[in-house]
Design a protein around this motif. Structure first.
Motif, mmCIF file in Angstrom:
data_model
loop_
_atom_site.group_PDB
_atom_site.id
_atom_site.type_symbol
_atom_site.label_atom_id
_atom_site.label_comp_id
_atom_site.label_asym_id
_atom_site.label_seq_id
_atom_site.Cartn_x
_atom_site.Cartn_y
_atom_site.Cartn_z
ATOM 1 N N VAL A 284 0.833 -1.202 0.000
ATOM 2 C CA VAL A 284 0.000 0.000 0.000
ATOM 3 C C VAL A 284 0.872 1.259 0.000
ATOM 4 C CG1 VAL A 284 -1.749 1.279 1.285
ATOM 5 C CG2 VAL A 284 -1.883 -1.213 1.148
ATOM 6 N N CYS A 285 1.895 1.272 0.836
ATOM 7 C CA CYS A 285 2.759 2.453 0.903
ATOM 8 C C CYS A 285 3.578 2.608 -0.380
ATOM 9 C CB CYS A 285 3.679 2.356 2.111
ATOM 10 S SG CYS A 285 2.785 2.401 3.695
ATOM 11 N N GLY A 286 3.987 1.501 -0.978
ATOM 12 C CA GLY A 286 4.691 1.595 -2.252
ATOM 13 C C GLY A 286 3.826 2.193 -3.340
ATOM 14 N N LEU A 287 2.547 1.798 -3.400
ATOM 15 C CA LEU A 287 1.636 2.383 -4.382
ATOM 16 C C LEU A 287 1.384 3.860 -4.102
ATOM 17 C CD1 LEU A 287 -0.919 -0.560 -4.673
ATOM 18 C CD2 LEU A 287 0.721 0.168 -6.401
ATOM 19 N N ARG A 288 1.323 4.208 -2.829
ATOM 20 C CA ARG A 288 1.120 5.614 -2.498
ATOM 21 C C ARG A 288 2.313 6.458 -2.919
ATOM 22 N NH1 ARG A 288 -1.406 4.738 3.592
ATOM 23 N NH2 ARG A 288 -3.521 4.124 2.908
ATOM 24 N N ARG A 289 3.515 5.923 -2.762
ATOM 25 C CA ARG A 289 4.692 6.661 -3.205
ATOM 26 C C ARG A 289 4.690 6.831 -4.723
ATOM 27 N NH1 ARG A 289 10.085 4.827 0.187
ATOM 28 N NH2 ARG A 289 9.325 5.362 2.284
ATOM 29 N N ARG A 290 4.335 5.795 -5.435
ATOM 30 C CA ARG A 290 4.253 5.912 -6.893
ATOM 31 C C ARG A 290 3.216 6.944 -7.311
ATOM 32 N NH1 ARG A 290 3.377 0.071 -9.338
ATOM 33 N NH2 ARG A 290 2.778 1.430 -11.078
ATOM 34 N N THR A 291 2.091 6.957 -6.630
ATOM 35 C CA THR A 291 1.040 7.928 -6.953
ATOM 36 C C THR A 291 1.518 9.350 -6.711
ATOM 37 O OG1 THR A 291 -0.630 6.282 -6.342
ATOM 38 C CG2 THR A 291 -1.337 8.582 -6.473
ATOM 39 N N GLU A 292 2.200 9.568 -5.593
ATOM 40 C CA GLU A 292 2.689 10.904 -5.279
ATOM 41 C C GLU A 292 3.733 11.357 -6.302
ATOM 42 O OE1 GLU A 292 3.133 14.516 -3.473
ATOM 43 O OE2 GLU A 292 1.578 12.980 -3.172
ATOM 44 N N ALA A 294 3.963 10.402 -9.414
ATOM 45 C CA ALA A 294 3.284 10.682 -10.675
ATOM 46 C C ALA A 294 2.553 12.020 -10.627
ATOM 47 C CB ALA A 294 2.301 9.549 -11.006
ATOM 48 N N ILE A 295 1.970 12.373 -9.476
ATOM 49 C CA ILE A 295 1.293 13.669 -9.344
ATOM 50 C C ILE A 295 2.297 14.806 -9.486
ATOM 51 C CG2 ILE A 295 0.049 15.151 -7.741
ATOM 52 C CD1 ILE A 295 -1.370 12.679 -6.675
ATOM 53 N N VAL A 296 3.443 14.678 -8.856
ATOM 54 C CA VAL A 296 4.486 15.703 -8.961
ATOM 55 C C VAL A 296 4.958 15.840 -10.401
ATOM 56 C CG1 VAL A 296 6.815 16.317 -8.245
ATOM 57 C CG2 VAL A 296 5.196 15.429 -6.571
ATOM 58 N N GLU A 297 5.146 14.703 -11.105
ATOM 59 C CA GLU A 297 5.583 14.755 -12.496
ATOM 60 C C GLU A 297 4.547 15.439 -13.375
ATOM 61 O OE1 GLU A 297 8.219 14.037 -15.689
ATOM 62 O OE2 GLU A 297 8.467 13.935 -13.498
ATOM 63 N N ALA A 298 3.274 15.150 -13.134
ATOM 64 C CA ALA A 298 2.218 15.813 -13.908
ATOM 65 C C ALA A 298 2.226 17.318 -13.678
ATOM 66 C CB ALA A 298 0.865 15.222 -13.549
ATOM 67 N N GLY A 299 2.446 17.734 -12.423
ATOM 68 C CA GLY A 299 2.517 19.173 -12.147
ATOM 69 C C GLY A 299 3.676 19.832 -12.869
ATOM 70 N N CYS A 362 -3.139 4.834 -8.081
ATOM 71 C CA CYS A 362 -1.889 4.855 -8.853
ATOM 72 C C CYS A 362 -2.166 4.711 -10.345
ATOM 73 C CB CYS A 362 -0.960 3.747 -8.351
ATOM 74 S SG CYS A 362 0.649 3.707 -9.159
ATOM 75 N N GLN A 363 -3.062 3.804 -10.706
ATOM 76 C CA GLN A 363 -3.383 3.620 -12.115
ATOM 77 C C GLN A 363 -4.041 4.858 -12.717
ATOM 78 O OE1 GLN A 363 -2.831 0.891 -14.279
ATOM 79 N NE2 GLN A 363 -1.382 0.472 -12.632
ATOM 80 N N THR A 364 -4.883 5.530 -11.945
ATOM 81 C CA THR A 364 -5.550 6.738 -12.445
ATOM 82 C C THR A 364 -4.546 7.828 -12.794
ATOM 83 O OG1 THR A 364 -7.522 6.233 -11.125
ATOM 84 C CG2 THR A 364 -7.256 8.498 -11.890
ATOM 85 N N VAL A 365 -3.556 8.026 -11.924
ATOM 86 C CA VAL A 365 -2.575 9.084 -12.162
ATOM 87 C C VAL A 365 -1.609 8.700 -13.286
ATOM 88 C CG1 VAL A 365 -0.765 10.475 -11.101
ATOM 89 C CG2 VAL A 365 -2.784 9.854 -9.778
ATOM 90 N N GLU A 366 -1.124 7.469 -13.261
ATOM 91 C CA GLU A 366 -0.160 7.052 -14.288
ATOM 92 C C GLU A 366 -0.781 7.017 -15.682
ATOM 93 O OE1 GLU A 366 1.503 3.372 -13.016
ATOM 94 O OE2 GLU A 366 2.908 4.313 -11.607
ATOM 95 N N GLN A 367 -2.072 6.715 -15.780
ATOM 96 C CA GLN A 367 -2.727 6.747 -17.085
ATOM 97 C C GLN A 367 -2.937 8.175 -17.583
ATOM 98 O OE1 GLN A 367 -6.343 4.511 -16.716
ATOM 99 N NE2 GLN A 367 -5.272 2.546 -16.442
#
Length: 476
Positions: A284-292, A294-299, A362-367
């Motif tokens: 769970v924490c690994g997926l949260r790190r990936r999501t964060e 990806a959000i920073v990269e999108a910004g 995570c999938q929502t942000v990476e897509q």
């Protein structure tokens, strides 16, 4: 002649009979087996007892070999041309021939690009050797001929793939042999010229003798050099084998160390939530790190074209807007997932539910990242830099010979390609600039303090190990 026989057929022993009379029958009698044949039959019968060969009368017999070729297909193909010689070998000789053939097949497989052709190649070699000998009937010692002449590769030059001037891998003439012949002829001509210059006036016989002596000296020097190079190659081969063995040992040692380190790492707890035996980071924490991340990269992607790179507040505002948009998309995805789940299913397994929700986020942000990148390239391609580069490329194409035949197609494609390259370059440069400027501010979200997470952790069920630890602590 028959008066000395008794009525019962027994012969009297008053006079010795002639050995000639014992061998040949009388006139009118049917010929029978001779005494010599009987003795030979008895001897032959006595040589085998209980299915084993046995020496008789002090003579040593050899165990007969197998008449048929070995069952292995490669051996049958390779030994096919010498099947008649194979039948004349005893069992020990056949075993030695099989070992020699297997060794030669393994060596040929290392030389050929197609190892499956080694048996056929060895069979062709045996066929050629038989033709040189004059056929199998001219072979007086089958075992010696097969092992010392038929199976031996005859190198006509220094190339290990050469066999009687033929390349083993291609089947064509060996080019190195042609070079060797050319070199030898040139050397002979050069030595003859030296002799004519150094010793003028020699007769034909004396000149030939001097020439042969010098050629022998060169041949001896070449042989000595070949022995030296072969010894050097053997030493180098041994060094490589030792290096490979050391590399294999080092690799095995590194694998064992990595396995031991991984076993220790598996016992560590999660750095973010403290879950036991999570290899340092739970799912769970690994997926949260990936999501964060990806959000920073999108910004950052949006900030490359929508924000003033020199204004940190403007960049932060753009990043916050992107974060809020993506968080809204994540919340919408969560709501859709909750509508599909049966009531009470998430409460039954909170850990699995948290993992599923983190994976969906995570999938929502990476897509969404490819869409942000594509939009950034499009916006950067419309900048003055992109327009200028496209205009220059289009102008350059106008000067080509084929522009009049296709005034729009080729020039337009070239201009668009130039625009895309410029956009890629601007995106790379601006992303590097943004990462340098915001490295101190934009970081991966730190985990919440333990006091804020006690409620969530208290809802998780305890495993058997944790229950035992709690009971032990309470007892102490």
């Amino acid at each position: 002649m028959r008066e000395d026989q008794t009525v019962g057929g027994g012969a009297t022993t008053t006079e010795p009979e002639s050995p000639v009379a014992e061998v040949g029958p009388l006139r009118g009698e049917k010929p029978g087996k001779s005494t010599v044949d009987k003795q030979g039959g008895q001897r032959a019968a006595g040589t085998k007892v209980g299915g084993r060969l046995k020496a008789v009368a002090g003579t040593k017999t050899r165990q007969q070999g197998r008449a048929d070729l070995p069952e292995d297909l490669d051996l049958r193909v390779a030994l096919g041309p010498v099947a008649w010689l194979w039948a004349g070998l005893n069992r020990w000789q056949q075993d030695q021939v099989v070992k020699a053939v297997n060794a030669e097949l393994e060596r040929l497989k290392d030389l050929l690009t197609q190892p499956e052709g080694a048996p056929r190649l060895l069979a062709d070699r045996l066929t050629d050797r038989l033709e040189e000998t004059g056929g199998e009937a001219r072979v007086s010692s089958p075992f010696g001929w097969i092992t010392r002449r038929g199976l031996v590769q005859r190198l006509a030059c220094s190339d290990v793939r050469c066999d009687d001037g033929i390349r083993l891998d291609t089947g064509g003439d060996c080019a190195n042999c042609g070079n060797v012949i050319h070199i030898r002829r040139a050397r002979r001509v050069r030595i003859a010229a030296d002799i004519d210059r150094e010793l003028p006036g020699l007769g034909v016989a004396e000149r030939r003798q001097v020439l042969e002596e010098r050629l022998r000296e060169y041949a001896a020097a070449e042989a000595e050099d070949f022995v030296w190079r072969r010894e050097q190659a053997r030493v180098e081969r041994g060094r490589r084998e030792k290096a490979r063995a050391a590399a294999r040992g080092r690799g095995e040692r590194e694998r064992r160390e990595a396995a031991a380190a991984d076993a220790v790492r598996q016992t560590l707890g999660c750095e973010d939530c403290g879950q036991q035996r999570s290899a340092g980071l739970c799912e769970v924490c690994g997926l949260r790190r990936r999501t964060e991340a990806a959000i920073v990269e999108a910004g950052l992607l949006v900030a490359t074209w929508a924000a003033d790179l020199d204004d940190a507040a403007d960049v932060a505002a753009v990043a916050a807007h992107v974060r809020s948009t993506l968080e809204a998309d994540i919340e919408a995805t969560h709501q859709q997932f909750l509508e599909l789940v049966e009531p009470g299913e998430l409460e039954a397994d909170p850990v699995a539910a948290a993992s599923v929700l983190a994976y969906n986020a995570c999938q929502t942000v990476e897509q969404a990242l490819p869409e942000y990148r594509s939009r950034a390239l499009g916006q950067l391609g419309s900048t003055p830099e992109g327009e200028e580069e496209a205009r220059r490329a289009y102008t350059t194409e106008q000067n080509r010979r084929w522009f009049r035949a296709n005034p729009k197609g080729a020039a337009t494609k070239t201009a668009e390609a130039a625009r895309e390259r410029t956009a890629e370059y601007l995106l790379t440069v601006r992303l590097e600039q943004l990462r340098e400027l915001t490295a101190a501010r934009i970081e991966t979200a730190a985990p919440a303090p333990w006091a804020a997470r006690l409620t969530e952790l208290a809802a998780r069920p305890l495993d058997d190990e944790m229950v035992g630890a709690v009971i032990a602590c309470a007892a102490s």
